[in-house]
Motif scaffolding. Structure first.
Motif, mmCIF file in Angstrom:
data_model
loop_
_atom_site.group_PDB
_atom_site.id
_atom_site.type_symbol
_atom_site.label_atom_id
_atom_site.label_comp_id
_atom_site.label_asym_id
_atom_site.label_seq_id
_atom_site.Cartn_x
_atom_site.Cartn_y
_atom_site.Cartn_z
ATOM 1 N N SER A 45 75.165 -17.395 13.875
ATOM 2 C CA SER A 45 74.242 -16.419 14.465
ATOM 3 C C SER A 45 74.919 -15.056 14.645
ATOM 4 C CB SER A 45 73.689 -16.929 15.796
ATOM 5 O OG SER A 45 74.721 -17.076 16.739
ATOM 6 N N SER A 46 76.183 -15.046 14.994
ATOM 7 C CA SER A 46 76.909 -13.787 15.125
ATOM 8 C C SER A 46 76.987 -13.060 13.787
ATOM 9 C CB SER A 46 78.311 -14.048 15.668
ATOM 10 O OG SER A 46 79.095 -12.891 15.620
ATOM 11 N N GLY B 86 73.642 -11.672 12.706
ATOM 12 C CA GLY B 86 73.341 -10.456 13.461
ATOM 13 C C GLY B 86 74.090 -9.255 12.924
ATOM 14 N N TYR C 227 80.523 -3.604 19.274
ATOM 15 C CA TYR C 227 80.042 -4.103 17.997
ATOM 16 C C TYR C 227 81.038 -3.769 16.888
ATOM 17 C CZ TYR C 227 77.402 -4.223 13.678
ATOM 18 O OH TYR C 227 77.016 -4.466 12.399
ATOM 19 N N ALA D 279 72.466 -8.320 9.513
ATOM 20 C CA ALA D 279 71.153 -7.689 9.677
ATOM 21 C C ALA D 279 71.302 -6.265 10.206
ATOM 22 C CB ALA D 279 70.292 -8.522 10.621
ATOM 23 N N THR D 280 72.176 -6.077 11.183
ATOM 24 C CA THR D 280 72.397 -4.742 11.728
ATOM 25 C C THR D 280 72.966 -3.807 10.669
ATOM 26 O OG1 THR D 280 72.802 -5.711 13.900
ATOM 27 C CG2 THR D 280 73.570 -3.461 13.555
#
Length: 153
Positions: free
Chosen positions: A40-41, A44, A148, A47-48
Motif C-alpha cells: 500500500s505504501s 501510494g 514524503y 500514484a502520487t
C-alpha cells in the motif's frame, strides 16, 4: 533485536527482509501485515508520482500551446502508463545510465538558471516589502512533502 533473539533460534538471527522481520516478531500475521503495508505504501508513492508528472506535463503543454490545451490530467495518465510500464519491466538499471546523466545535467543547469535569475532579480529589483521566512499557514503541507520525499527517496 530483543524480539529477534527471543523468538528466533541462535543460528537464524539474520533477517533478510522486512517481511521476515515481521514474521519473526509476530508470526505469519506479522508477515502479512508488513507485506500489505509495503504494497500500500508503494502504491501510494506511485500514484502520487503519476499525478505529479501528469500535472507538470499539463502545465508544459499549456505553456507551449498558448493555453489552448484540451488535455487534463486524467487524459494524460494513460499516456504516461503506456510510457512508464515498459520501463518498469527492465531488470537492469544500466539501460537508464545515459538518461540519468542527461537528467543530472539538466537538473544542474535548471538549478543554476533559477539561482542566477533569483540573484539578478534581487540585484535589479529590490524587495518592496519585508521577506517572510516562514509561512505558518503552509507548515503542515511543507512537513508532509518533506516526509514524503524522505520516505520516497
Amino acid at each position: 533485536e530483543f524480539v529477534m533473539k527471543r523468538r528466533a533460534p541462535p543460528r537464524q538471527l539474520r533477517v533478510p527482509s522486512y517481511s521476515d522481520l515481521g514474521e519473526v516478531a509476530f508470526g505469519k500475521l506479522g508477515r502479512t501485515f508488513v507485506d500489505l503495508a509495503l504494497v500500500s505504501s508503494h502504491l501510494g508513492f506511485c500514484a502520487t508520482y503519476l499525478i505529479f508528472i501528469a500535472a507538470n506535463m499539463r502545465e508544459v503543454i499549456e505553456v507551449f500551446s498558448a493555453c489552448q490545451s484540451l488535455l487534463d490530467q486524467i487524459t494524460i495518465l494513460p499516456v504516461l502508463l503506456i510510457a512508464l510500464v515498459p520501463m518498469a519491466w527492465l531488470r537492469s538499471l544500466q539501460y537508464f545510465a545515459l538518461m540519468n546523466l542527461v537528467a543530472s545535467v539538466l537538473i544542474t543547469l535548471g538549478l543554476a538558471l533559477i539561482l542566477s535569475m533569483a540573484i539578478w532579480h534581487m540585484w535589479t529589483d529590490p524587495l518592496q516589502e519585508p521577506l517572510v521566512w516562514l509561512n505558518f499557514g503552509n507548515v503542515a503541507t511543507t512537513l508532509g512533502t518533506a516526509a514524503y520525499a524522505f520516505e520516497g527517496i
